[in-house]
Design an enzyme around this catalytic site. Structure first.
Site, PDB file in Angstrom:
ATOM      1  N   TYR A 224       0.835  -1.215   0.000  1.00  0.00           N
ATOM      2  CA  TYR A 224       0.000   0.000   0.000  1.00  0.00           C
ATOM      3  C   TYR A 224       0.873   1.270   0.000  1.00  0.00           C
ATOM      4  O   TYR A 224       0.493   2.304  -0.558  1.00  0.00           O
ATOM      5  CB  TYR A 224      -0.957  -0.029   1.200  1.00  0.00           C
ATOM      6  CG  TYR A 224      -2.192   0.808   1.030  1.00  0.00           C
ATOM      7  CD1 TYR A 224      -3.116   0.548   0.015  1.00  0.00           C
ATOM      8  CD2 TYR A 224      -2.464   1.875   1.885  1.00  0.00           C
ATOM      9  CE1 TYR A 224      -4.244   1.316  -0.143  1.00  0.00           C
ATOM     10  CE2 TYR A 224      -3.602   2.650   1.732  1.00  0.00           C
ATOM     11  CZ  TYR A 224      -4.489   2.365   0.722  1.00  0.00           C
ATOM     12  OH  TYR A 224      -5.614   3.139   0.563  1.00  0.00           O
TER      13      TYR A 224
ATOM     14  N   LYS B 168      -3.005   8.537   2.680  1.00  0.00           N
ATOM     15  CA  LYS B 168      -4.221   8.448   3.512  1.00  0.00           C
ATOM     16  C   LYS B 168      -3.989   9.084   4.881  1.00  0.00           C
ATOM     17  O   LYS B 168      -4.917   9.660   5.462  1.00  0.00           O
ATOM     18  CB  LYS B 168      -4.683   6.994   3.650  1.00  0.00           C
ATOM     19  CG  LYS B 168      -5.231   6.382   2.359  1.00  0.00           C
ATOM     20  CD  LYS B 168      -6.371   7.178   1.773  1.00  0.00           C
ATOM     21  CE  LYS B 168      -7.107   6.443   0.663  1.00  0.00           C
ATOM     22  NZ  LYS B 168      -8.019   7.341  -0.077  1.00  0.00           N
TER      23      LYS B 168
HETATM   24  P1  NAD Z   1     -12.760   3.418  -7.795  1.00  0.00           P
HETATM   25  O1  NAD Z   1     -11.670   3.064  -8.746  1.00  0.00           O
HETATM   26  O2  NAD Z   1     -14.104   2.934  -8.073  1.00  0.00           O
HETATM   27  O3  NAD Z   1     -12.808   4.980  -7.574  1.00  0.00           O
HETATM   28  C1  NAD Z   1     -11.659   5.795  -7.637  1.00  0.00           C
HETATM   29  C2  NAD Z   1     -12.086   7.060  -8.330  1.00  0.00           C
HETATM   30  O4  NAD Z   1     -11.024   8.011  -8.325  1.00  0.00           O
HETATM   31  C3  NAD Z   1     -12.465   6.821  -9.803  1.00  0.00           C
HETATM   32  O5  NAD Z   1     -13.783   7.266 -10.030  1.00  0.00           O
HETATM   33  C4  NAD Z   1     -11.482   7.669 -10.570  1.00  0.00           C
HETATM   34  O6  NAD Z   1     -12.028   8.244 -11.733  1.00  0.00           O
HETATM   35  C5  NAD Z   1     -11.165   8.732  -9.519  1.00  0.00           C
HETATM   36  N1  NAD Z   1      -9.942   9.462  -9.842  1.00  0.00           N
HETATM   37  C6  NAD Z   1      -8.667   9.024  -9.880  1.00  0.00           C
HETATM   38  N2  NAD Z   1      -7.839  10.014 -10.321  1.00  0.00           N
HETATM   39  C7  NAD Z   1      -8.634  11.098 -10.536  1.00  0.00           C
HETATM   40  C8  NAD Z   1      -8.404  12.414 -11.001  1.00  0.00           C
HETATM   41  N3  NAD Z   1      -7.183  12.834 -11.363  1.00  0.00           N
HETATM   42  N4  NAD Z   1      -9.457  13.261 -11.101  1.00  0.00           N
HETATM   43  C9  NAD Z   1     -10.712  12.878 -10.768  1.00  0.00           C
HETATM   44  N5  NAD Z   1     -10.994  11.623 -10.323  1.00  0.00           N
HETATM   45  C10 NAD Z   1      -9.965  10.754 -10.224  1.00  0.00           C
HETATM   46  O7  NAD Z   1     -12.229   2.868  -6.381  1.00  0.00           O
HETATM   47  P2  NAD Z   1     -12.773   3.018  -4.899  1.00  0.00           P
HETATM   48  O8  NAD Z   1     -12.106   1.924  -4.142  1.00  0.00           O
HETATM   49  O9  NAD Z   1     -14.237   3.133  -4.870  1.00  0.00           O
HETATM   50  O10 NAD Z   1     -12.097   4.369  -4.433  1.00  0.00           O
HETATM   51  C11 NAD Z   1     -12.791   5.465  -3.889  1.00  0.00           C
HETATM   52  C12 NAD Z   1     -12.081   5.950  -2.625  1.00  0.00           C
HETATM   53  O11 NAD Z   1     -12.235   4.975  -1.607  1.00  0.00           O
HETATM   54  C13 NAD Z   1     -10.577   6.155  -2.782  1.00  0.00           C
HETATM   55  O12 NAD Z   1     -10.184   7.299  -2.049  1.00  0.00           O
HETATM   56  C14 NAD Z   1     -10.022   4.912  -2.139  1.00  0.00           C
HETATM   57  O13 NAD Z   1      -8.700   5.082  -1.669  1.00  0.00           O
HETATM   58  C15 NAD Z   1     -10.996   4.761  -1.000  1.00  0.00           C
HETATM   59  N6  NAD Z   1     -11.002   3.456  -0.326  1.00  0.00           N
HETATM   60  C16 NAD Z   1     -11.158   2.332  -1.036  1.00  0.00           C
HETATM   61  C17 NAD Z   1     -11.166   1.100  -0.371  1.00  0.00           C
HETATM   62  C18 NAD Z   1     -11.325  -0.175  -1.129  1.00  0.00           C
HETATM   63  O14 NAD Z   1     -10.975  -1.231  -0.585  1.00  0.00           O
HETATM   64  N7  NAD Z   1     -11.836  -0.159  -2.340  1.00  0.00           N
HETATM   65  C19 NAD Z   1     -11.033   1.055   1.015  1.00  0.00           C
HETATM   66  C20 NAD Z   1     -10.898   2.241   1.712  1.00  0.00           C
HETATM   67  C21 NAD Z   1     -10.889   3.445   1.035  1.00  0.00           C
END
Ligand code: NAD
Length: 252
Positions: free
Chosen positions: A154, A161
Protein backbone atom coordinates in the site's frame (compact mmCIF):
# COMPACT_ATOMS: atom_id res chain seq x y z
CA UNK A 1 -35.49 4.96 7.89
CA UNK A 2 -35.92 7.13 4.82
CA UNK A 3 -35.92 10.72 3.69
CA UNK A 4 -33.11 11.99 5.94
CA UNK A 5 -31.61 13.84 2.96
CA UNK A 6 -34.80 15.15 1.39
CA UNK A 7 -34.22 18.63 -0.03
CA UNK A 8 -30.41 18.35 0.05
CA UNK A 9 -28.20 18.68 -3.03
CA UNK A 10 -25.07 16.58 -2.76
CA UNK A 11 -22.06 16.28 -5.07
CA UNK A 12 -20.48 12.84 -5.34
CA UNK A 13 -16.99 12.68 -6.84
CA UNK A 14 -15.49 9.35 -7.89
CA UNK A 15 -18.08 6.98 -9.37
CA UNK A 16 -16.13 4.96 -11.95
CA UNK A 17 -18.44 1.96 -12.18
CA UNK A 18 -21.02 -0.04 -10.21
CA UNK A 19 -18.33 -1.39 -7.86
CA UNK A 20 -17.13 2.05 -6.78
CA UNK A 21 -17.56 3.00 -3.12
CA UNK A 22 -18.93 6.26 -4.51
CA UNK A 23 -21.68 4.30 -6.28
CA UNK A 24 -22.72 2.78 -2.94
CA UNK A 25 -22.90 6.38 -1.69
CA UNK A 26 -24.91 7.41 -4.76
CA UNK A 27 -27.50 4.69 -4.13
CA UNK A 28 -27.76 5.32 -0.38
CA UNK A 29 -27.99 9.10 -0.70
CA UNK A 30 -30.56 8.91 -3.49
CA UNK A 31 -32.59 6.44 -1.40
CA UNK A 32 -32.62 9.01 1.41
CA UNK A 33 -34.06 11.65 -0.91
CA UNK A 34 -30.96 13.65 -1.92
CA UNK A 35 -30.62 15.28 -5.32
CA UNK A 36 -27.26 14.02 -6.60
CA UNK A 37 -24.71 15.76 -8.79
CA UNK A 38 -21.93 13.48 -10.06
CA UNK A 39 -18.46 14.51 -11.13
CA UNK A 40 -16.40 12.26 -13.38
CA UNK A 41 -12.71 12.25 -14.21
CA UNK A 42 -12.82 12.22 -18.01
CA UNK A 43 -15.08 11.48 -21.02
CA UNK A 44 -14.28 7.73 -20.74
CA UNK A 45 -15.75 7.74 -17.22
CA UNK A 46 -18.81 9.63 -18.47
CA UNK A 47 -19.38 6.90 -21.05
CA UNK A 48 -19.26 4.34 -18.25
CA UNK A 49 -21.63 6.39 -16.05
CA UNK A 50 -24.14 6.80 -18.85
CA UNK A 51 -24.58 3.02 -18.94
CA UNK A 52 -26.04 2.81 -15.43
CA UNK A 53 -26.92 6.31 -14.17
CA UNK A 54 -30.14 8.04 -15.25
CA UNK A 55 -29.75 10.75 -17.88
CA UNK A 56 -31.52 13.26 -15.59
CA UNK A 57 -28.71 13.13 -12.98
CA UNK A 58 -26.46 16.21 -13.38
CA UNK A 59 -22.93 15.17 -14.38
CA UNK A 60 -19.94 17.53 -14.52
CA UNK A 61 -16.36 16.71 -15.57
CA UNK A 62 -13.63 17.19 -12.96
CA UNK A 63 -10.06 15.93 -13.22
CA UNK A 64 -8.74 16.95 -9.81
CA UNK A 65 -5.07 16.80 -10.83
CA UNK A 66 -5.37 20.52 -11.67
CA UNK A 67 -7.04 22.64 -8.93
CA UNK A 68 -8.19 25.04 -11.67
CA UNK A 69 -10.50 22.23 -12.88
CA UNK A 70 -11.96 21.92 -9.38
CA UNK A 71 -12.69 25.65 -9.41
CA UNK A 72 -14.46 25.54 -12.78
CA UNK A 73 -16.35 22.38 -11.81
CA UNK A 74 -17.90 24.00 -8.74
CA UNK A 75 -18.69 27.12 -10.78
CA UNK A 76 -20.45 24.90 -13.33
CA UNK A 77 -22.33 23.05 -10.55
CA UNK A 78 -23.44 26.40 -9.09
CA UNK A 79 -24.67 27.49 -12.49
CA UNK A 80 -26.61 24.28 -13.02
CA UNK A 81 -28.13 23.56 -9.60
CA UNK A 82 -27.40 26.55 -7.35
CA UNK A 83 -26.12 26.03 -3.80
CA UNK A 84 -25.23 22.58 -2.50
CA UNK A 85 -25.43 20.91 0.92
CA UNK A 86 -22.68 18.32 0.79
CA UNK A 87 -19.80 16.67 -1.03
CA UNK A 88 -18.61 13.05 -1.03
CA UNK A 89 -14.96 12.91 -2.13
CA UNK A 90 -14.07 9.33 -3.18
CA UNK A 91 -10.93 9.90 -5.23
CA UNK A 92 -7.42 8.50 -4.95
CA UNK A 93 -4.58 7.60 -7.29
CA UNK A 94 -1.02 6.29 -7.15
CA UNK A 95 1.02 4.87 -10.01
CA UNK A 96 0.75 1.04 -9.95
CA UNK A 97 4.56 0.72 -9.74
CA UNK A 98 4.36 2.46 -6.36
CA UNK A 99 1.75 0.02 -5.05
CA UNK A 100 4.25 -2.83 -4.79
CA UNK A 101 7.73 -3.47 -3.41
CA UNK A 102 9.12 -1.08 -0.86
CA UNK A 103 8.32 2.53 0.00
CA UNK A 104 11.87 3.60 -0.85
CA UNK A 105 11.25 2.59 -4.48
CA UNK A 106 8.92 5.57 -4.99
CA UNK A 107 10.25 8.59 -6.86
CA UNK A 108 9.53 12.12 -5.69
CA UNK A 109 7.43 12.73 -8.82
CA UNK A 110 5.16 9.74 -8.25
CA UNK A 111 4.95 10.45 -4.50
CA UNK A 112 3.84 14.00 -5.32
CA UNK A 113 1.29 12.72 -7.83
CA UNK A 114 -0.29 10.45 -5.19
CA UNK A 115 -0.37 13.33 -2.68
CA UNK A 116 -1.78 15.78 -5.19
CA UNK A 117 -4.64 13.58 -6.42
CA UNK A 118 -5.40 11.75 -3.18
CA UNK A 119 -4.85 14.52 -0.59
CA UNK A 120 -4.61 18.02 -2.06
CA UNK A 121 -7.75 17.34 -4.11
CA UNK A 122 -9.78 17.27 -0.87
CA UNK A 123 -8.37 20.67 0.10
CA UNK A 124 -9.20 22.09 -3.35
CA UNK A 125 -12.68 20.57 -3.19
CA UNK A 126 -13.24 22.13 0.24
CA UNK A 127 -11.86 25.47 -0.98
CA UNK A 128 -14.16 25.78 -3.99
CA UNK A 129 -17.02 23.64 -2.67
CA UNK A 130 -17.50 25.83 0.43
CA UNK A 131 -18.08 28.84 -1.83
CA UNK A 132 -21.32 27.33 -3.10
CA UNK A 133 -22.30 25.37 0.04
CA UNK A 134 -25.15 26.24 2.37
CA UNK A 135 -24.40 26.66 6.08
CA UNK A 136 -24.78 23.33 7.85
CA UNK A 137 -23.17 21.45 4.93
CA UNK A 138 -21.10 18.28 5.17
CA UNK A 139 -17.98 17.00 3.39
CA UNK A 140 -16.96 13.34 3.58
CA UNK A 141 -13.89 11.63 2.16
CA UNK A 142 -12.90 7.95 1.92
CA UNK A 143 -9.80 6.62 3.62
CA UNK A 144 -8.24 3.28 4.54
CA UNK A 145 -6.43 1.96 7.62
CA UNK A 146 -3.20 1.80 5.60
CA UNK A 147 -2.86 5.32 7.07
CA UNK A 148 -2.05 3.81 10.46
CA UNK A 149 -0.70 0.33 9.71
CA UNK A 150 2.00 -0.76 7.28
CA UNK A 151 -0.17 -2.71 4.85
CA UNK A 152 1.81 -4.76 2.27
CA UNK A 153 2.24 -2.91 -1.06
CA UNK A 154 0.00 0.00 0.00
CA UNK A 155 3.11 2.15 0.57
CA UNK A 156 2.73 5.71 -0.84
CA UNK A 157 -1.05 5.43 -0.67
CA UNK A 158 -0.85 4.68 3.06
CA UNK A 159 1.21 7.83 3.49
CA UNK A 160 -1.34 9.75 1.39
CA UNK A 161 -4.22 8.45 3.51
CA UNK A 162 -2.44 9.66 6.68
CA UNK A 163 -2.21 13.10 5.04
CA UNK A 164 -5.85 12.89 3.99
CA UNK A 165 -7.00 12.14 7.55
CA UNK A 166 -4.91 15.02 8.92
CA UNK A 167 -6.41 17.28 6.22
CA UNK A 168 -9.88 16.29 7.43
CA UNK A 169 -9.05 17.54 10.93
CA UNK A 170 -7.61 20.87 9.76
CA UNK A 171 -10.41 21.46 7.26
CA UNK A 172 -12.98 20.62 9.93
CA UNK A 173 -11.51 23.31 12.17
CA UNK A 174 -11.37 25.89 9.38
CA UNK A 175 -14.77 25.26 7.79
CA UNK A 176 -16.53 25.35 11.16
CA UNK A 177 -16.76 29.13 10.70
CA UNK A 178 -19.25 28.34 7.93
CA UNK A 179 -20.91 25.56 9.94
CA UNK A 180 -19.59 22.97 7.46
CA UNK A 181 -18.51 19.61 8.90
CA UNK A 182 -15.68 17.52 7.43
CA UNK A 183 -15.23 13.81 8.22
CA UNK A 184 -13.73 10.63 6.77
CA UNK A 185 -15.00 7.08 6.43
CA UNK A 186 -12.30 4.44 6.78
CA UNK A 187 -13.72 1.62 4.68
CA UNK A 188 -12.74 -2.04 4.75
CA UNK A 189 -11.16 -3.45 1.59
CA UNK A 190 -13.57 -3.91 -1.31
CA UNK A 191 -12.68 -5.05 -4.83
CA UNK A 192 -12.88 -1.88 -6.90
CA UNK A 193 -10.90 -0.53 -9.85
CA UNK A 194 -8.62 1.45 -7.51
CA UNK A 195 -7.80 -1.60 -5.37
CA UNK A 196 -6.78 -3.69 -8.36
CA UNK A 197 -3.82 -1.30 -8.75
CA UNK A 198 -2.32 -2.68 -5.51
CA UNK A 199 -0.05 -5.71 -6.06
CA UNK A 200 -1.61 -8.93 -4.65
CA UNK A 201 -4.83 -7.03 -3.98
CA UNK A 202 -6.82 -10.24 -3.62
CA UNK A 203 -4.66 -11.18 -0.58
CA UNK A 204 -5.39 -7.74 0.87
CA UNK A 205 -9.13 -8.26 0.43
CA UNK A 206 -9.04 -11.84 1.78
CA UNK A 207 -7.12 -10.71 4.86
CA UNK A 208 -9.50 -7.83 5.41
CA UNK A 209 -12.55 -10.10 5.08
CA UNK A 210 -11.07 -12.76 7.38
CA UNK A 211 -10.54 -10.15 10.06
CA UNK A 212 -14.07 -8.79 9.86
CA UNK A 213 -15.71 -9.83 13.12
CA UNK A 214 -18.11 -12.18 11.34
CA UNK A 215 -15.73 -13.07 8.49
CA UNK A 216 -17.78 -11.13 5.94
CA UNK A 217 -16.32 -7.99 4.37
CA UNK A 218 -18.06 -4.65 4.21
CA UNK A 219 -20.25 -3.79 1.20
CA UNK A 220 -20.43 -0.56 -0.78
CA UNK A 221 -24.05 -0.24 0.44
CA UNK A 222 -22.90 -0.28 4.08
CA UNK A 223 -20.28 2.37 3.31
CA UNK A 224 -22.91 4.38 1.41
CA UNK A 225 -25.37 4.26 4.33
CA UNK A 226 -22.73 5.75 6.65
CA UNK A 227 -22.05 8.46 4.07
CA UNK A 228 -25.80 9.22 4.04
CA UNK A 229 -25.79 9.52 7.85
CA UNK A 230 -22.73 11.82 7.74
CA UNK A 231 -24.42 13.99 5.09
CA UNK A 232 -27.53 14.28 7.25
CA UNK A 233 -28.37 16.51 10.19
CA UNK A 234 -28.44 13.37 12.37
CA UNK A 235 -24.63 13.54 12.54
CA UNK A 236 -24.12 17.22 13.42
CA UNK A 237 -22.12 16.25 16.51
CA UNK A 238 -19.48 14.43 14.44
CA UNK A 239 -16.70 16.80 13.32
CA UNK A 240 -13.20 16.11 11.97
CA UNK A 241 -13.45 12.41 12.68
CA UNK A 242 -12.56 9.19 10.89
CA UNK A 243 -15.28 6.58 11.25
CA UNK A 244 -14.44 2.94 10.53
CA UNK A 245 -16.90 1.15 8.31
CA UNK A 246 -15.04 -2.12 7.95
CA UNK A 247 -17.04 -4.69 9.92
CA UNK A 248 -14.47 -4.52 12.72
CA UNK A 249 -11.42 -5.42 10.61
CA UNK A 250 -9.35 -2.71 12.32
CA UNK A 251 -9.97 -4.32 15.72
CA UNK A 252 -8.38 -7.66 14.97
P1 NAD B 1 -12.76 3.42 -7.79
O1 NAD B 1 -11.67 3.06 -8.75
O2 NAD B 1 -14.10 2.93 -8.07
O3 NAD B 1 -12.81 4.98 -7.57
C1 NAD B 1 -11.66 5.80 -7.64
C2 NAD B 1 -12.09 7.06 -8.33
O4 NAD B 1 -11.02 8.01 -8.32
C3 NAD B 1 -12.47 6.82 -9.80
O5 NAD B 1 -13.78 7.27 -10.03
C4 NAD B 1 -11.48 7.67 -10.57
O6 NAD B 1 -12.03 8.24 -11.73
C5 NAD B 1 -11.17 8.73 -9.52
N1 NAD B 1 -9.94 9.46 -9.84
C6 NAD B 1 -8.67 9.02 -9.88
N2 NAD B 1 -7.84 10.01 -10.32
C7 NAD B 1 -8.63 11.10 -10.54
C8 NAD B 1 -8.40 12.41 -11.00
N3 NAD B 1 -7.18 12.83 -11.36
N4 NAD B 1 -9.46 13.26 -11.10
C9 NAD B 1 -10.71 12.88 -10.77
N5 NAD B 1 -10.99 11.62 -10.32
C10 NAD B 1 -9.97 10.75 -10.22
O7 NAD B 1 -12.23 2.87 -6.38
P2 NAD B 1 -12.77 3.02 -4.90
O8 NAD B 1 -12.11 1.92 -4.14
O9 NAD B 1 -14.24 3.13 -4.87
O10 NAD B 1 -12.10 4.37 -4.43
C11 NAD B 1 -12.79 5.47 -3.89
C12 NAD B 1 -12.08 5.95 -2.62
O11 NAD B 1 -12.24 4.97 -1.61
C13 NAD B 1 -10.58 6.16 -2.78
O12 NAD B 1 -10.18 7.30 -2.05
C14 NAD B 1 -10.02 4.91 -2.14
O13 NAD B 1 -8.70 5.08 -1.67
C15 NAD B 1 -11.00 4.76 -1.00
N6 NAD B 1 -11.00 3.46 -0.33
C16 NAD B 1 -11.16 2.33 -1.04
C17 NAD B 1 -11.17 1.10 -0.37
C18 NAD B 1 -11.33 -0.17 -1.13
O14 NAD B 1 -10.98 -1.23 -0.59
N7 NAD B 1 -11.84 -0.16 -2.34
C19 NAD B 1 -11.03 1.05 1.01
C20 NAD B 1 -10.90 2.24 1.71
C21 NAD B 1 -10.89 3.44 1.03
Amino acid sequence: MSGILTGKKIVIMGVANKRSLAYGCFQALAEQGAEIILTYQNPRMLKSLNRFVDADVTKVECDVSDPENVKTTFEAIHEQVGHIDGIVHAIAYADPEDLQGETTDASLASFNKAQSISVYSLIAVAKYGRQIMNDGGSIVTLTYMGSERAIPNYNVMGIAKAGLEASVRYLARDLASQDIRVNAISAGAVKTLAVTGVKDYSKLIDLSNERAVNGVGVTIQEVGNTAAFLMSDLSIGIVGDTIYVDKGTHLI
